[in-house]
Design a protein around this motif. Structure first.
Motif, PDB file in Angstrom:
ATOM      1  N   PRO A  65       0.788  -1.404  -0.101  1.00  0.00           N
ATOM      2  CA  PRO A  65       0.022   0.069  -0.076  1.00  0.00           C
ATOM      3  C   PRO A  65       0.651   1.224  -0.042  1.00  0.00           C
ATOM      4  O   PRO A  65       0.138   2.317  -0.245  1.00  0.00           O
ATOM      5  N   ALA A  66       2.130   1.170   0.248  1.00  0.00           N
ATOM      6  CA  ALA A  66       2.989   2.326   0.311  1.00  0.00           C
ATOM      7  C   ALA A  66       3.104   3.228  -0.980  1.00  0.00           C
ATOM      8  O   ALA A  66       3.154   4.618  -0.679  1.00  0.00           O
ATOM      9  N   GLY A  67       3.028   2.767  -1.964  1.00  0.00           N
ATOM     10  CA  GLY A  67       2.958   3.518  -3.370  1.00  0.00           C
ATOM     11  C   GLY A  67       1.844   4.363  -3.519  1.00  0.00           C
ATOM     12  O   GLY A  67       1.851   5.506  -3.412  1.00  0.00           O
ATOM     13  N   ALA A  68       0.490   3.828  -3.419  1.00  0.00           N
ATOM     14  CA  ALA A  68      -0.745   4.655  -3.382  1.00  0.00           C
ATOM     15  C   ALA A  68      -1.063   5.791  -2.433  1.00  0.00           C
ATOM     16  O   ALA A  68      -1.255   6.882  -2.602  1.00  0.00           O
ATOM     17  N   LEU A  69      -0.632   5.134  -1.075  1.00  0.00           N
ATOM     18  CA  LEU A  69      -0.839   6.025   0.092  1.00  0.00           C
ATOM     19  C   LEU A  69       0.249   7.108   0.104  1.00  0.00           C
ATOM     20  O   LEU A  69      -0.101   8.443   0.618  1.00  0.00           O
ATOM     21  N   LEU A  70       1.300   6.891  -0.166  1.00  0.00           N
ATOM     22  CA  LEU A  70       2.249   8.016  -0.506  1.00  0.00           C
ATOM     23  C   LEU A  70       2.092   8.901  -1.431  1.00  0.00           C
ATOM     24  O   LEU A  70       1.966  10.293  -1.182  1.00  0.00           O
ATOM     25  N   PHE A  71       1.542   8.444  -2.372  1.00  0.00           N
ATOM     26  CA  PHE A  71       1.321   9.464  -3.504  1.00  0.00           C
ATOM     27  C   PHE A  71      -0.016  10.380  -2.990  1.00  0.00           C
ATOM     28  O   PHE A  71       0.155  11.342  -3.269  1.00  0.00           O
ATOM     29  N   ASN A  72      -0.949   9.798  -2.428  1.00  0.00           N
ATOM     30  CA  ASN A  72      -2.374  10.405  -1.845  1.00  0.00           C
ATOM     31  C   ASN A  72      -1.707  11.397  -0.928  1.00  0.00           C
ATOM     32  O   ASN A  72      -2.366  12.381  -0.865  1.00  0.00           O
ATOM     33  N   ALA A  73      -0.828  10.844  -0.219  1.00  0.00           N
ATOM     34  CA  ALA A  73      -0.607  11.890   1.070  1.00  0.00           C
ATOM     35  C   ALA A  73       0.327  13.194   0.623  1.00  0.00           C
ATOM     36  O   ALA A  73      -0.024  14.315   0.792  1.00  0.00           O
ATOM     37  N   VAL A  74       1.133  12.715  -0.479  1.00  0.00           N
ATOM     38  CA  VAL A  74       1.690  14.047  -1.012  1.00  0.00           C
ATOM     39  C   VAL A  74       0.838  14.956  -2.080  1.00  0.00           C
ATOM     40  O   VAL A  74       0.797  16.050  -1.461  1.00  0.00           O
ATOM     41  N   LEU A  75      -0.367  14.345  -2.388  1.00  0.00           N
ATOM     42  CA  LEU A  75      -1.335  15.160  -2.988  1.00  0.00           C
ATOM     43  C   LEU A  75      -2.022  15.985  -1.783  1.00  0.00           C
ATOM     44  O   LEU A  75      -2.448  16.973  -2.078  1.00  0.00           O
ATOM     45  N   ALA A  76      -2.516  15.254  -0.815  1.00  0.00           N
ATOM     46  CA  ALA A  76      -3.252  15.917   0.495  1.00  0.00           C
ATOM     47  C   ALA A  76      -2.443  17.240   0.730  1.00  0.00           C
ATOM     48  O   ALA A  76      -2.798  18.100   1.197  1.00  0.00           O
TER      49      ALA A  76
END
Length: 483
Positions: A34-45
């Motif tokens: 999950p780190a890939g999608a969650l990292l990208f989403n956190a960057v966007l947030a």
């Protein structure tokens, strides 16, 4: 809904065969994957709004109305797609489960739509506005909705064993909080943001790399997870339960209402805080992209999260997940109050942030385990599961809150006279913001969470599902054996 028989082939089979949750599943399926999608989403947030306001300079478009209304309207669309996706998941029948197959599709869609978010063409303001609206909705209302709905069901559908569930919830949140937090909160403000400034080409290059990383990591999540609860339910032929009947079952249950209320308030407070973080560090506590302020604030907040890996679950087993979370929010509010004593003083803010994030530990690590208990309780009470619809509601709250927080925050930026930085002779130059703008930013970063903590403590008082869940799970097993 029946999916392609292609998914039944060995190439798409889960690499997890054990009836119990094993180390490989914890580390690969719930931490690394999950780190890939969650990292990208956190960057966007944290930074997509900065890209819109500072790089594309959209704050003043339509007199400030565009960045106010477009996120809210987009999240209404997102809410609709979440409901649809929840029903699709509930009607999906494959040997790989009902949620996992959709991780495969999202693994392809997220990188493509993520790149489109930042490759906004130059030229007329109209072209930029149209591109931003389309790319934003393709990512959030389509690609990330598919991923997030599927991902959020992995812990509840992985096992009925509450201890194993709790372990997976912790690992899942290590990926969400520790891995993404270290990069978003420490590496980005210290090294990446100062280098990016407001240079559009640099932003595009960095975000494309993060987008592409989502593909292989999401595939790892798919292959190293397993829906044991779905397999158990599919052993018996079941007709799809109408959404109206599911919704009635959910809203009439006090445990479900309590956990959704708690999650709604938490998500709104977190959304405002995440958006305000960069602005608070740039204009209230420190100077624009100084590479130090945000790093220190995030580091002092992140240290307790690292401690939490080792202490939260043992404490939750001893005192109860709900009780520990309630106590945590008392500490959380105290920490925010300390920060507000003098939000311009680095030492005071760092002390308050450290205390606040100790209080936030239980919520961060045990929510999915509590949510899974509530879903099992609904099954015991009604003799059918409401996984898709419940996750739709959770995901709607997550996504719509982003739009509401972004819209309100951007509106108040415009109304209080926010001045975006400029690129002059290749150097980013930022203005000093006025007192009204600084006070608004400070309230959303610190003050709102005190109010939210009180509301969440009240909601959690009604979430007493742990007292009955063991008995209810035993009755569910007895029913299935009898059938």
């Amino acid at each position: 809904m029946k999916t392609s028989k292609l998914l039944d082939g060995k190439a798409f089979s889960s690499r997890i065969n054990s009836p119990r949750v094993m180390k490989k599943e914890q580390w690969l399926g719930y931490l690394v994957g999950p780190a890939g999608a969650l990292l990208f989403n956190a960057v966007l947030a944290s930074y997509l709004n900065v890209y819109y306001t500072d790089v594309l300079k959209l704050t003043s478009v339509w007199g400030g109305a565009f960045l106010t209304m477009f996120p809210i309207v987009s999240k209404i669309i997102d809410a609709v797609t979440n409901i649809v996706m929840g029903q699709i998941i509930d009607r999906t029948r494959t040997k790989q489960g009902k949620a996992r197959p959709w991780l495969l599709l999202s693994a392809i869609l997220m990188p493509v739509t993520g790149i489109l978010l930042f490759t906004v063409p130059g030229g007329s303001e109209t072209v930029q506005v149209i591109w931003v609206m389309l790319s934003y909705n393709l990512f959030y209302s389509f690609a990330f909705t598919i991923y997030n709905m599927s991902h959020n069901l992995m812990v509840p559908l992985s096992t009925r064993n509450t201890e194993q569930r709790g372990s997976l919830s912790v690992f899942n949140n290590i990926a969400n909080i520790m891995i993404t937090g270290m990069i978003v909160a420490l590496v980005f403000p210290m090294l990446i943001l100062p280098a990016l400034g407001v240079n559009k080409s640099s932003w595009i290059a960095v975000m494309c790399v993060l987008s592409i990383l989502v593909l292989p990591l999401t595939l790892i999540e798919y292959y190293f997870t397993r829906e044991r609860v779905t397999e158990e339910v599919q052993e018996q032929t079941q007709q799809a339960v109408p959404m109206k009947k599911q919704l009635k079952a959910l809203i009439s249950d006090p445990f479900w209402v309590a956990i959704i209320t708690y999650f709604l308030v938490y998500t709104l407070c977190s959304g405002f805080k995440n958006i305000a973080l960069v602005y608070f560090c740039n204009y209230v506590l420190g100077t624009y992209n100084d590479g130090i302020t945000q790093t220190l604030v995030s580091a002092l907040g992140g240290i307790p999260m690292g401690i939490g890996i080792f202490v939260v679950w043992p404490l939750a087993k001893k005192f109860g997940k709900r009780n520990l979370t309630m106590a945590g929010f008392v500490i959380f509010a105290v920490g925010s109050g300390i920060c507000l004593i003098n939000p311009h003083n680095m030492v005071i803010v760092l002390i308050g942030q450290f205390i606040k994030n100790i209080g936030g530990l239980p919520c961060a690590y045990v929510f999915m385990a509590l949510f899974a208990d509530v879903l099992d309780h609904i099954e015991w009470k009604c003799d059918f599961r409401c996984d898709g619809l419940s996750t739709s509601v959770v995901t709607i709250i997550t996504t719509v809150s982003v739009g509401i927080c972004s819209g309100i925050f951007n509106l108040l930026l415009a109304k209080t006279g926010y001045i975006a930085p400029e690129l002059i002779d290749g150097v980013t130059v930022a203005a000093t913001q006025n007192a009204a703008t600084q006070n608004m930013i400070t309230f959303f970063f610190l003050g709102l969470e005190i109010i939210g903590s009180v509301i969440m403590i009240i909601a959690l008082r009604f979430l007493n599902v742990e007292k009955v869940i063991d008995k209810e799970q035993a009755e569910i097993r007895a029913r299935r054996e009898k059938k």
